[in-house]
Enzyme design. Sequence first.
Site, PDB file in Angstrom:
ATOM      1  N   TYR A  20     -13.128  -6.172  14.917  1.00  0.00           N
ATOM      2  CA  TYR A  20     -12.731  -5.236  15.974  1.00  0.00           C
ATOM      3  C   TYR A  20     -12.294  -5.916  17.274  1.00  0.00           C
ATOM      4  O   TYR A  20     -11.272  -5.527  17.849  1.00  0.00           O
ATOM      5  CB  TYR A  20     -13.859  -4.239  16.230  1.00  0.00           C
ATOM      6  CG  TYR A  20     -13.984  -3.203  15.147  1.00  0.00           C
ATOM      7  CD1 TYR A  20     -13.332  -1.982  15.237  1.00  0.00           C
ATOM      8  CD2 TYR A  20     -14.724  -3.457  13.999  1.00  0.00           C
ATOM      9  CE1 TYR A  20     -13.426  -1.033  14.232  1.00  0.00           C
ATOM     10  CE2 TYR A  20     -14.827  -2.519  12.984  1.00  0.00           C
ATOM     11  CZ  TYR A  20     -14.177  -1.312  13.102  1.00  0.00           C
ATOM     12  OH  TYR A  20     -14.265  -0.390  12.100  1.00  0.00           O
ATOM     13  N   GLU A  24     -19.918   2.636   9.954  1.00  0.00           N
ATOM     14  CA  GLU A  24     -19.736   1.722   8.819  1.00  0.00           C
ATOM     15  C   GLU A  24     -21.047   1.030   8.467  1.00  0.00           C
ATOM     16  O   GLU A  24     -21.353   0.829   7.283  1.00  0.00           O
ATOM     17  CB  GLU A  24     -18.638   0.712   9.145  1.00  0.00           C
ATOM     18  CG  GLU A  24     -17.250   1.336   9.076  1.00  0.00           C
ATOM     19  CD  GLU A  24     -16.197   0.581   9.881  1.00  0.00           C
ATOM     20  OE1 GLU A  24     -16.462  -0.584  10.266  1.00  0.00           O
ATOM     21  OE2 GLU A  24     -15.131   1.160  10.131  1.00  0.00           O
ATOM     22  N   TYR A  76     -12.681   6.783  -4.593  1.00  0.00           N
ATOM     23  CA  TYR A  76     -11.762   5.755  -5.057  1.00  0.00           C
ATOM     24  C   TYR A  76     -12.432   4.389  -5.024  1.00  0.00           C
ATOM     25  O   TYR A  76     -13.517   4.217  -4.450  1.00  0.00           O
ATOM     26  CB  TYR A  76     -10.501   5.729  -4.183  1.00  0.00           C
ATOM     27  CG  TYR A  76     -10.784   5.583  -2.705  1.00  0.00           C
ATOM     28  CD1 TYR A  76     -11.098   4.348  -2.141  1.00  0.00           C
ATOM     29  CD2 TYR A  76     -10.744   6.691  -1.855  1.00  0.00           C
ATOM     30  CE1 TYR A  76     -11.371   4.221  -0.784  1.00  0.00           C
ATOM     31  CE2 TYR A  76     -11.025   6.577  -0.497  1.00  0.00           C
ATOM     32  CZ  TYR A  76     -11.340   5.334   0.027  1.00  0.00           C
ATOM     33  OH  TYR A  76     -11.628   5.216   1.375  1.00  0.00           O
ATOM     34  N   ARG A  92      -5.693  -2.587  -3.092  1.00  0.00           N
ATOM     35  CA  ARG A  92      -5.155  -1.231  -3.037  1.00  0.00           C
ATOM     36  C   ARG A  92      -6.235  -0.273  -3.513  1.00  0.00           C
ATOM     37  O   ARG A  92      -7.055  -0.620  -4.366  1.00  0.00           O
ATOM     38  CB  ARG A  92      -3.918  -1.059  -3.926  1.00  0.00           C
ATOM     39  CG  ARG A  92      -2.706  -1.811  -3.481  1.00  0.00           C
ATOM     40  CD  ARG A  92      -2.105  -1.333  -2.164  1.00  0.00           C
ATOM     41  NE  ARG A  92      -0.876  -2.047  -1.889  1.00  0.00           N
ATOM     42  CZ  ARG A  92      -0.804  -3.237  -1.302  1.00  0.00           C
ATOM     43  NH1 ARG A  92      -1.916  -3.833  -0.921  1.00  0.00           N
ATOM     44  NH2 ARG A  92       0.360  -3.811  -1.098  1.00  0.00           N
ATOM     45  N   GLN A  93      -6.217   0.939  -2.981  1.00  0.00           N
ATOM     46  CA  GLN A  93      -7.192   1.944  -3.368  1.00  0.00           C
ATOM     47  C   GLN A  93      -6.595   2.876  -4.434  1.00  0.00           C
ATOM     48  O   GLN A  93      -5.443   3.298  -4.309  1.00  0.00           O
ATOM     49  CB  GLN A  93      -7.637   2.779  -2.152  1.00  0.00           C
ATOM     50  CG  GLN A  93      -8.504   2.035  -1.159  1.00  0.00           C
ATOM     51  CD  GLN A  93      -7.725   1.084  -0.276  1.00  0.00           C
ATOM     52  OE1 GLN A  93      -6.611   1.378   0.132  1.00  0.00           O
ATOM     53  NE2 GLN A  93      -8.301  -0.068   0.007  1.00  0.00           N
ATOM     54  N   TYR A  94      -7.412   3.177  -5.446  1.00  0.00           N
ATOM     55  CA  TYR A  94      -7.014   4.109  -6.499  1.00  0.00           C
ATOM     56  C   TYR A  94      -8.151   5.097  -6.752  1.00  0.00           C
ATOM     57  O   TYR A  94      -9.311   4.687  -6.920  1.00  0.00           O
ATOM     58  CB  TYR A  94      -6.691   3.365  -7.801  1.00  0.00           C
ATOM     59  CG  TYR A  94      -5.502   2.446  -7.678  1.00  0.00           C
ATOM     60  CD1 TYR A  94      -4.197   2.942  -7.729  1.00  0.00           C
ATOM     61  CD2 TYR A  94      -5.673   1.082  -7.475  1.00  0.00           C
ATOM     62  CE1 TYR A  94      -3.102   2.106  -7.596  1.00  0.00           C
ATOM     63  CE2 TYR A  94      -4.587   0.233  -7.331  1.00  0.00           C
ATOM     64  CZ  TYR A  94      -3.302   0.747  -7.391  1.00  0.00           C
ATOM     65  OH  TYR A  94      -2.213  -0.081  -7.248  1.00  0.00           O
ATOM     66  N   SER A  95      -7.812   6.372  -6.784  1.00  0.00           N
ATOM     67  CA  SER A  95      -8.811   7.388  -7.101  1.00  0.00           C
ATOM     68  C   SER A  95      -9.335   7.171  -8.511  1.00  0.00           C
ATOM     69  O   SER A  95      -8.580   6.817  -9.428  1.00  0.00           O
ATOM     70  CB  SER A  95      -8.192   8.794  -7.007  1.00  0.00           C
ATOM     71  OG  SER A  95      -7.869   9.111  -5.677  1.00  0.00           O
ATOM     72  N   GLY A 144      -1.177  12.720  -7.785  1.00  0.00           N
ATOM     73  CA  GLY A 144      -2.262  13.353  -7.037  1.00  0.00           C
ATOM     74  C   GLY A 144      -3.218  14.131  -7.920  1.00  0.00           C
ATOM     75  O   GLY A 144      -4.257  14.617  -7.446  1.00  0.00           O
ATOM     76  N   THR A 169      -5.041  12.761 -10.123  1.00  0.00           N
ATOM     77  CA  THR A 169      -6.117  11.870 -10.572  1.00  0.00           C
ATOM     78  C   THR A 169      -7.507  12.250 -10.057  1.00  0.00           C
ATOM     79  O   THR A 169      -8.452  12.319 -10.851  1.00  0.00           O
ATOM     80  CB  THR A 169      -5.784  10.407 -10.256  1.00  0.00           C
ATOM     81  OG1 THR A 169      -5.444  10.274  -8.869  1.00  0.00           O
ATOM     82  CG2 THR A 169      -4.619   9.934 -11.097  1.00  0.00           C
ATOM     83  N   GLY A 175      -2.112   6.544   0.963  1.00  0.00           N
ATOM     84  CA  GLY A 175      -1.297   5.777   1.902  1.00  0.00           C
ATOM     85  C   GLY A 175      -1.817   5.950   3.314  1.00  0.00           C
ATOM     86  O   GLY A 175      -2.824   6.602   3.561  1.00  0.00           O
TER      87      GLY A 175
END
Length: 392
Positions: free
Chosen positions: A95, A137, A186, A201-204, A273, A275, A384
């Site tokens: 940060y 967090e 995800y 990368r993030q994937y559901s 979408g 998923t 995204g």
Amino acid sequence: MFSESAVPYIKASVPVLREHGVQITTVFYANLFKAHPQLLNVFNMRNQADGIQQQSLAAAVFAYAANFENPEALAPVITRIVHKHASLGITADLYPIVGTHLLGAIKEVLGEAATPELIDAWAEAYGALAAALIAEEKKLYGDTVAPGALSQVQVAEVIAQSPTAKTFRLQPLGQAAVPAYIPGQYISVYVTFDDGQRQPRQYSLSDAPGKNSLSITVKKEHLTGTAADKSVSNWLHDHLKVGDTLDVSHPYGEFAIQARHDKPIVMLAAGVGITPMISALNHLAKVSPQHPVHLLYAVRSPEEYLHRADIEQAMASMPQLNFKLYTGQAADAPGRLTVADIPPAVLKQAEIYMCGPSGFMQAQKQRLVESGVAAASIHKEVFGPDLLEALV
């Protein structure tokens, strides 16, 4: 809360940020990566290449300046950021680095207009946002895994869903357990390109929790130029096969699809979408098959109907599942998928979940609100960059 001296400067900066936002964020990223090249492995280089990340951060800074006195409006977006950061292993030490380069970019672009008072006000504003994110967090890491902790998984199966989409079933190596998760969440998937750069990368997750594996469904992207070189989705399509291994994060995400008492569930999906909806549908078919569910799904063509087998199986076991498929036009074309196909009485009682292109979701939300649906009942998942997500 901010000091009385900071407030007028932040308010006054709104039109300035609207005009110069993208220029500021472009300078910010250039300077950040020059000073800290290791961060190239954290930030999304595909979105950098096509300018999406710069535009997203510009919109984020503007939105924060316009809403800093309205914490209720920012709260859900901050929750989204916290989950995204946890999936990337973001820690508190990043940060100050981001803050330094963001303020430096404002000075560089605005020149003499960036008075010491203005910079001090934005330093205070950024500090408050950073403190809030760091605290949330820390709580999330305390409930899940240590920052940056990854698990190694092996590809157990590759299933072709369409000419452009594949499902990868991933099993933990050794004696590691499959982590618990809520449908809609995800994982981050990490790959290393030929040039040595590592990208997440993030994937559901696209199947119900409680199984001996995790599943993701990935659509191949139609990209050209530099953006294509850093497409994790395309790399997975072109290289990943049964027996290969990947590093993945713990599951995260605030888009949690859950049955709430007897309230109906409405799911509106377009393209890939679908998923997170499949994860929820498969889970409900197992634990609550009598729950009333309405699933409306838009695809460009019948060939792009993903997870057909899962949906057909759910329809056979869930007597109160109402499913409708829309084909033949762009998924986000106005008027294509319509919530008018769901009785108004159901809409006003339901929890509504949406996932698809931004234009699709904006159009559906507008129709839902016009139909009298409370905004608090509408939940969306964005694939995204989104408002504020790129601030740190």
